[in-house]
Structures are given as C-alpha cells and as structure tokens.
Design an enzyme around this catalytic site. Sequence first.
Site: not given
Length: 766
Positions: A228-230
């Site tokens: 995931t993106d953060w």
Amino acid sequence: MKRNLTDIISQMTLEEKASLCSGLNMWQTKPVERLGIPSIVMTDGPHGLRKQANPGDMSSKTVPATCFPSGAGLASSWDRELIREVGAAIGEECQQEDVQIILGPAVNIKRSPLCGRNFEYFSEDPFLSSEMGASHVKGVQSQGVGTSVKHFAANNQETLRNSINAVVDERTLNEIYLRSFEGPIIEGDAWTVMCAYNQVNGDYCSENDYLLNQVLKQRWGHGGLVMTDWGAINERVKGLKAGLELEMPYVGPEHDRMIVEAVQSGELEEAVLDEAVRRLLTVIFKGYDGKKEGFTYDAEVHHQLARRAAADCMVLLKNEGSLLPLKPEQSVAVIGAFAKHPRYQGGGSSHITPTRMDAPFDAIAGMSADCAFAPGYLLKGGEADDSLIEEAVKLAQSKDVAVIFAGLPDSFESEGVDRTRLDMPSSHIRLIEAVAAAQPNTVVVLSNGSPVTMPWLPQVQAVLEGYLGGQATGSAAADVLYGKVNPSGKLAETFPVRLEQTPAFLNFPGGKSEVTYGEGLFVGYRYYEAKKEEPLFPFGYGLSYTTFAYEDIRADRTSMKDTDTVNVSVTVRNTGTVAGKEIVQLYVKPLESHVVRPVKELKGFAKVHLQPGEAKTVHFVLDQRAFAYFNTDIHDWFAESGAYDIVAGPSSADTPLSVTLSLESTGIPFRKVGRNTKFYELMAIPETAAFAKEAMEGSLERLKQMGAMFAESMGDDGIAELFEAVVKWRKYDALRSLSGMMGGGTSEADLSKIIDDLNTKLKLNS
Ligand code: BGC
C-alpha cells in the site's frame, strides 16, 4: 541462495503468515526468526534516498544522500542511459545505507499542470513516462536493490487523494494511465508496486481487483508484491483477495488478526494467503540476498553525476539574439534569492538531505570575471518588495547582463496539495518585468516542478527551464549558461498559455467524492493538437546552442501485417558550429480510423550526440502496439487496418519528416459476433468480409427503393445526394438492422442463424 519457499510456507503458522502481510514499523517488513525469514528495509525515493538513520525510530534524522533532479527534470533529458545511471547511483546509496527497496519511480501521468506532485512525475505522455520509469528501475535493480513503482494507479491529483474516486473509462485508463506503468513493471521487472490511495472506478486501489489481479498480475505477469501507499489500506481482507500483499506501515495487530479470522471462518481461502506470502518471501529474500555488506559509494562521483544530469535536463526555451551562452568577460547581475538558496527539490515524502549544495551564484562567480548579487524578492511569501526590486534594477543596469533566478517557492507546490493557479508569485513576476525593462540582456532561469505562465516572456531575451535540478542545480545552471554544456533537454509536458486552456480544466480536481476524467484520451499534447490550441511551449520542445536538420526518414516496408514489425530510420545532422545533442522524436498518426484517436502519439525517441557537421541515422522498430488502440470489447490492444503516417522531428509541433505505411490487421476487434456487431467490423476480417459486403449492399438496394417515395418532393438529383450521404454511414450500422426495416424479411430466427454462422467461421463459438 536457492530456497524452497513452498517448504518454508508449509512450516509457517497461520498467524505468522498473516503477520508478514503488514510491516514491522514505518519502514521494515517483519522477520520470522524461527524460520530464517529476515526483515528488509524500504524507504523513499524516488530521486534520491530518504532514509532515517534508524528505520525503527521515527524521530531519527535522515542520512545525507545525493539529491538528483526530480522526475519532471529527469524526464526532460529524454535520456534512457542517463536515467539508468542515476538509478544505479541511487541503488549504490541504498546498498551503503542497508536499504533493500527504494520507493519509486513515480510514474503517474501529468493530467493537469496543477497536480501538486507533478515535480515527482515524469510526463504527460505515457510512452515517455514508461520508458523513463523502465530505465530508472533497471538502474536501481542492477545494484541488487528493489524498486516500488508508484502510485498505481490514476493518482493524478493531491486534492482528496486519500478518498477521491477517479472515474476513468477503460480505454483511457489503459492507453494513458496504466500504459505509463508498463515499462517499469514489464520491461523493468520492478520487484514491487505501490498502490495509490485513491479509488479507481469505485474501488480503492488497495482492493481493486481489476488493477491488481486482472491487469498487474494476470495481464502483465508481475511476479513481485504489491504494497500500500502509506496508510492506503481500506478493508484488509478485501485487499488481500484483490491482490494486495503488504500493508505499510504497521499500525497495530488488528488487520493481521482479521486475516487470521477470515481464513478460520472460511471467508478467505488459505491458498490466497499462501500466494501472498510466497510473493512476500520472494521479494524479502531477493532483497536480503542482494545486500552488499560494507559497500560504500563515492559521494563526489555521485555529485558529479547529479551535476551532469541536471545540466542535461535543463530546457532552453528562448534565446533571442543568441544571448546565451554568456561570455566570461561579460559582467553579470545575478538576481533572485534562489541564486543563493536554490529551490532544488519538492516538498513531501521525496524530500531528502543532500550530501552538499551548489548555489548558482557561487558557480557563476567561478565562471564570470565580474558578477554581483541582489536578492530581488524574499524567499517566503509571494508579495513583491519594492526596495528589493529597486536594488535589483540598479544592479542590472550596472552590468552587461542580468540573470534572474525565479520560479515557484516551496509553498506553491508540494505533495499533499494541488496548485490553484499556474502563475509564479507576484514578487517574481514584478522583479522580472522591472529588470527586463532596465536591462535589454535579461535571462530568466526557472526553478519549478511544473509549468508556470510567463506573461513576461516577450520582455526577456532568454529563458532556461531548470526544473527542480537537485543538489547540483547551481553548478549545472552555470555550465549551461556559460556553454560548458550545450542544453539538450526538451519538455516532457506542454506549457500552456493559461490555466483555462488546459485539458482537464473543467474536471480538475473534481467534486468532493469523485473526479471524472472527462477529457478522456486527450491529455497533454493529444488535447492541444486535437483542439488546435496553441500552447506557450509544445511537448517535446527545447532549443540548443547549435542547429539540427532533419534530412531523411525511411521505412523498410510500405505495408505490413500487425504481426510484423517495421524498421524506421531517421537521419539528423548538426548544422551549427558547436557539438550538441538532439532528441529525435517519432510519432504515429493514424490517417483513418473507426474509433476516436489523438492526432498523433509518441512511439519512439532517441538522443544523439553530434559534432558540428556530423549526421547520424537513428533506428526505430515499430510493432503492432505502435499503431494500436485499447479495444474495450476484447480488452486488449488492437491495430486497425489502414494507413498510418510515421512522422519525425524535433518536437510534437514540428515533424518535418514523414513516411506512410499501410497496415493489415489479422485480429478480430470483438469477442463474439452479436446483434450489435457492425458491418464495417465484419468487412475488415477476411473470413466475414464477403458476407458483410453482400448483406450491406442488399440493404442499400432496399434503401434506394424506399427513397423513391421522396422522389416527387426532392427530385432525382436530391435523392441521389441524400442517398450518397446516408450510404456513407450504413457500414456503421449493426447486424441487428438486418431483421428490421432494412432487412427485407430477415426474421429474428434468420438473424440468430447468421450470427451463429459468423461465429463458427471466426471460431468464436466456444
Ligand atoms: C507517499 C508515497 C511515499 C510514502 C512513504 C506517501 O505519503 O504518497 O509516495 O512513498 O508516503 O513516505
């Protein structure tokens, strides 16, 4: 080292498997010590290393790293080899700092110049962006370090980036937005992909089965992992099923527990989790095995590369009266606070601590016999300061030349927010106008991550677009200003005259919950060309201190099947007096089509170095993809039969060379013949052409007979004219019409039989 992953997975408990699906902390994966599964470190990216000294401690400082030009600048080099070198250097820095994956490259398309993160992205054109991304990945990964291609996908704005639903039609999504990811993922073989925060067509990217399972894994065959993106996770189990392996960063045990429970309750097949773990282990071990203990890089060598890269990225936009290159004996007023405090990188997660900084003023002072500085504006705040402008004007009047460093301050563009206007701060604009009015030899050097308006353009003699040039931006600018480097960058994006002219103007940044990509395929130059809008500077544009002539284009065939390839060669000569590099651009232009297509699209480019008088021939190989559009019936690329121009030149707006090719399609542009299959589609396929032609001609006879009833009012000539106009469109009618008014007694049963027979002929019946 070879390991038996199946064996390792079989020894893991359900809890251990689930635990691997989220990080250890902000930057690391979880180890499973009992089974010898190590933890690896990943960190930002993309144009340099942003690593906290202790990845487990959020408060630790970031270690110094070489700050290379950001993506917007790098792409303006159009130089695959240079980007690869920069990637390899970043890979070396990762090795020294014990980082196994660097989070980049960022290959989102510049849909609007307002996107706050455009400085990190490469281009408005998916082919250029994809090529740049592939080179970056190959460079980094050549050092045994992984990449994470981001942000997958359609993350083209910062406004509401955590929630916005990007509504994009399938063809546009594939031709423009996903196309940009193909190079780094397929050709570059990126170890990992980072999914974006936003939704695409109603599903968050972190749980978007179409994006992750269907496109990335099945169609493109990606064998690595998706993270995931953060903080981009939505529903953990849904994400896992959709093809998301790793949640970053770690925020607590809850999501791991949900995975365990989902397997226990039968909601999630354990095989899905096992496959995720297999992918995780593949990447974790690759990173671990690639470690070069004790490796150190040479910071000076990397700085010199940063300088070379920055100079090769700069784009000379204007050079009236050949004011540039400057001569060492000219006295120079160096104006603008950026000359001492350059803006060299963007704000947000890509912001790194440079190993050193070259300020433009110091570099110019090293090359000019007589130079002095005036700040001209305050670094913070956009309002003009009259006394600073006055001081700058006085200095400009006292010298032979004024060089103004201006552009966009940090607060004008950053990750997390979009720009609201294209203008530079009024303090910069007023300074340029005042200095240019007082000094006829005025040069503007721009530092910005995305296009700006230039109301002052007619008043200045020269403009050098420096983008965000990294830590060596100052020395690189001086290299170009003084002709030590002949500028060779070209714009990887269109510079508009004004915001209202831009393709996404009506649909950016959208409403509070969704943004519609209403301009469709017409992004960047595709839009300006179709609308016949004249931009400020077109895509692919950039000047040099020398001149180039495009002498010849040749194709090794005049016709081809879509299963063949064509070799195209373009000869270009340096007709000036200094050595220089030219970026030869090759575009394909469909001359006829049954679907909506951009006027032309970039399909090849090459950067060549030429001595004065020297000519070189560059070679391109074009295959089916160069002519194809994304067909949403077969969900694949399809190249129509027809004529195509292959054109070449120095920019999208200037393509003096052209050769025509006739292409014969061997494919079928639909999955099955149905009631709504069109006559023209069947006529384009050898097996069904005769039937379709005959059916259509039969129906035209009936049309003629029906037309007879208007003979009285329209006269024979009028009818003939009308008939001609109507007939033109008949081939776009569907088979269905055979059972209607035009069908002359074709019953529904007959129609079904016709359809069935056609499918049998085309072997589409299974
Ligand atoms: C950014 C990513 C970045 C990540 C980790 C996110 O906010 O969108 O590009 O890699 O943070 O810093």
